[in-house]
Design a protein around this motif. Structure first.
Motif, PDB file in Angstrom:
ATOM      1  N   VAL A  41      54.813 -32.400 -15.882  1.00 23.32           N
ATOM      2  CA  VAL A  41      55.456 -31.083 -15.565  1.00 23.32           C
ATOM      3  C   VAL A  41      55.781 -31.209 -14.093  1.00 23.32           C
ATOM      4  O   VAL A  41      54.381 -31.100 -13.937  1.00 23.32           O
ATOM      5  N   PRO A  42      56.599 -31.205 -14.256  1.00 19.89           N
ATOM      6  CA  PRO A  42      57.666 -31.165 -12.380  1.00 19.89           C
ATOM      7  C   PRO A  42      56.808 -29.004 -12.487  1.00 19.89           C
ATOM      8  O   PRO A  42      56.992 -28.653 -13.317  1.00 19.89           O
TER       9      PRO A  42
ATOM     10  N   PHE B 148      57.227 -35.118  -2.742  1.00 17.56           N
ATOM     11  CA  PHE B 148      57.241 -33.449  -2.727  1.00 17.56           C
ATOM     12  C   PHE B 148      58.604 -33.316  -2.230  1.00 17.56           C
ATOM     13  O   PHE B 148      58.304 -34.129  -0.787  1.00 17.56           O
ATOM     14  N   ILE B 149      58.961 -32.200  -2.676  1.00 19.47           N
ATOM     15  CA  ILE B 149      60.172 -31.580  -2.399  1.00 19.47           C
ATOM     16  C   ILE B 149      60.585 -30.344  -1.569  1.00 19.47           C
ATOM     17  O   ILE B 149      60.540 -29.134  -2.427  1.00 19.47           O
TER      18      ILE B 149
ATOM     19  N   ILE C 287      56.692 -32.190  -7.270  1.00 19.29           N
ATOM     20  CA  ILE C 287      56.551 -30.661  -6.410  1.00 19.29           C
ATOM     21  C   ILE C 287      57.494 -30.427  -6.029  1.00 19.29           C
ATOM     22  O   ILE C 287      57.954 -31.078  -5.284  1.00 19.29           O
ATOM     23  N   CYS C 288      58.185 -29.016  -5.926  1.00 21.90           N
ATOM     24  CA  CYS C 288      58.949 -28.383  -4.918  1.00 21.90           C
ATOM     25  C   CYS C 288      58.561 -27.163  -4.749  1.00 21.90           C
ATOM     26  O   CYS C 288      57.267 -26.874  -4.878  1.00 21.90           O
ATOM     27  N   ALA C 289      58.596 -27.157  -3.680  1.00 21.34           N
ATOM     28  CA  ALA C 289      57.988 -26.127  -2.949  1.00 21.34           C
ATOM     29  C   ALA C 289      59.510 -24.525  -2.223  1.00 21.34           C
ATOM     30  O   ALA C 289      60.162 -25.899  -1.574  1.00 21.34           O
TER      31      ALA C 289
ATOM     32  N   ARG D  50      64.373 -26.687 -15.473  1.00 19.24           N
ATOM     33  CA  ARG D  50      63.156 -28.091 -15.439  1.00 19.24           C
ATOM     34  C   ARG D  50      62.174 -27.540 -14.615  1.00 19.24           C
ATOM     35  O   ARG D  50      61.410 -29.006 -14.909  1.00 19.24           O
ATOM     36  N   PHE D  51      61.740 -26.847 -14.434  1.00 19.21           N
ATOM     37  CA  PHE D  51      60.135 -26.630 -13.391  1.00 19.21           C
ATOM     38  C   PHE D  51      59.226 -25.858 -14.747  1.00 19.21           C
ATOM     39  O   PHE D  51      59.608 -24.904 -14.703  1.00 19.21           O
ATOM     40  N   THR D  52      58.577 -25.906 -14.432  1.00 19.21           N
ATOM     41  CA  THR D  52      56.898 -24.955 -14.264  1.00 19.21           C
ATOM     42  C   THR D  52      57.069 -23.569 -13.039  1.00 19.21           C
ATOM     43  O   THR D  52      56.996 -24.182 -12.045  1.00 19.21           O
TER      44      THR D  52
END
Length: 330
Positions: free
Chosen positions: A18-19, A89-90, A118-120, A140-142
């Motif tokens: 899960v992204p 990791f973005i 994973i984005c941040a 698209r993300f949690t």
């Protein structure tokens, strides 16, 4: 969500493919947590700074295919490769232009088996250059809000080489671990955050006394630096670690809370290199401390020297103080 919970969420999301998207103020440790998780789950880590990318950087470079009379796209070298596994990791995602955000979704939607994304980014209210993220991208993300936890930071700092004076000061003044007001930060430039206290620790290692205050002020802010320098003066007369280990039954025990916090941090810092007999002497002294400070020192001692658990008096102390020990540094 505090850092220890974020780690568990990353592990769970990786298992579920899960992204995940981490949101938080500057300096709270988002990047460090992702790097730590890559080590924990034994995966490769590929880090992209979204705000430094153009759409073509992500989509690949167009190359003519004369044989088939078409154009093919040469994938960027950072694109995850089939047959490998890792974390993509973005970082600084919301600081990227909308076209780059949309291009990055091609990577997100087509990750090879074994890869997790994973984005941040900071929030728009943080005034860190973050803009809007398109709603179809958000979907698209949690999403997780990243919060600062003093206890989580102290557990990390005890094993990361953070100066004991800084660890003690944060225990004494927990509100100064993180203070963030976007408008005030732009005015003052420097301020308190887990990242800035990490830098302050390195400054203490190297800065001449004449420059210490100015450099600390430029790192954690003038107010926090003033308090910290005063704290250093207050704890200057602590009993030495050598005297404590030589005379654990009679060595002086400070009365002031600030001094006790500093003493616990100093003993923890030295404990990682102590031999078995020294650890036994340390535990003897620990047993004479006020109970709440004994629990604090015992928790940190077991973090940096887990083998201390084999000392019989350690188990006896924990059993005798199990209620307060269980609540120390949760």
């Amino acid at each position: 969500m505090k850092p220890s919970e974020v780690i568990e969420a990353i592990k769970a999301s990786a298992a579920a493919r899960v992204p995940l998207y981490l949101w938080g103020a500057p300096g709270v440790g988002k990047t460090s947590i992702v790097e730590q998780c890559a080590d924990i789950i034994a995966k490769n880590l590929t880090t992209l700074r979204a705000n430094l990318l153009e759409p073509v950087d992500v989509l690949g470079f167009p190359s003519p295919d004369t044989e088939n009379n078409c154009v093919k796209w040469l994938a960027p070298d950072f694109a995850p490769k089939p047959g490998s596994e890792g974390i993509l990791f973005i970082d600084e995602f919301a600081q990227a232009p909308l076209a780059t955000q949309c291009a990055l979704m091609r990577l997100v939607d087509n990750l090879p088996e074994g890869w997790h994304v994973i984005c941040a980014s900071n929030r728009a209210t943080d005034r860190a250059g973050a803009g809007q993220v398109a709603t179809h991208v958000l979907d698209r993300f949690t999403h997780i809000e990243f919060d600062v936890s003093r206890d989580d930071w102290q557990k990390w700092a005890a094993t990361a080489g953070i100066r004991p004076e800084i660890r003690a000061f944060i225990d004494f003044r927990p509100g100064l671990l993180f203070q963030f007001d976007a408008s005030q930060r732009q005015k003052d430039r420097a301020g308190c955050s887990p990242r800035s206290w990490h830098r302050a620790s390195r400054i203490l290692d190297t800065a001449p006394d004449a420059l210490r205050f100015e450099m600390l002020s430029g790192t954690v802010g003038t107010g926090a630096a003033t308090e910290f320098i005063g704290f250093l003066r207050d704890i200057a007369s602590l009993p030495s670690v050598a005297d404590i280990l030589a005379n654990p039954d009679s060595a002086r025990i400070p009365r002031e809370p600030s001094a006790l916090f500093a003493l616990c941090a100093a003993l923890t810092d030295r404990a990682r290199a102590m031999a078995s007999q020294q650890l036994r002497d340390l535990v003897t002294y620990l047993g004479r401390l006020p109970t709440e400070f004994g629990a604090l020192l015992m928790t940190d001692l077991l973090a940096v020297a887990p083998h201390a658990m084999t000392i019989p008096t350690v188990g006896a102390w924990i059993v005798a103080h199990k209620d307060i020990f269980a609540s120390s540094r949760k």
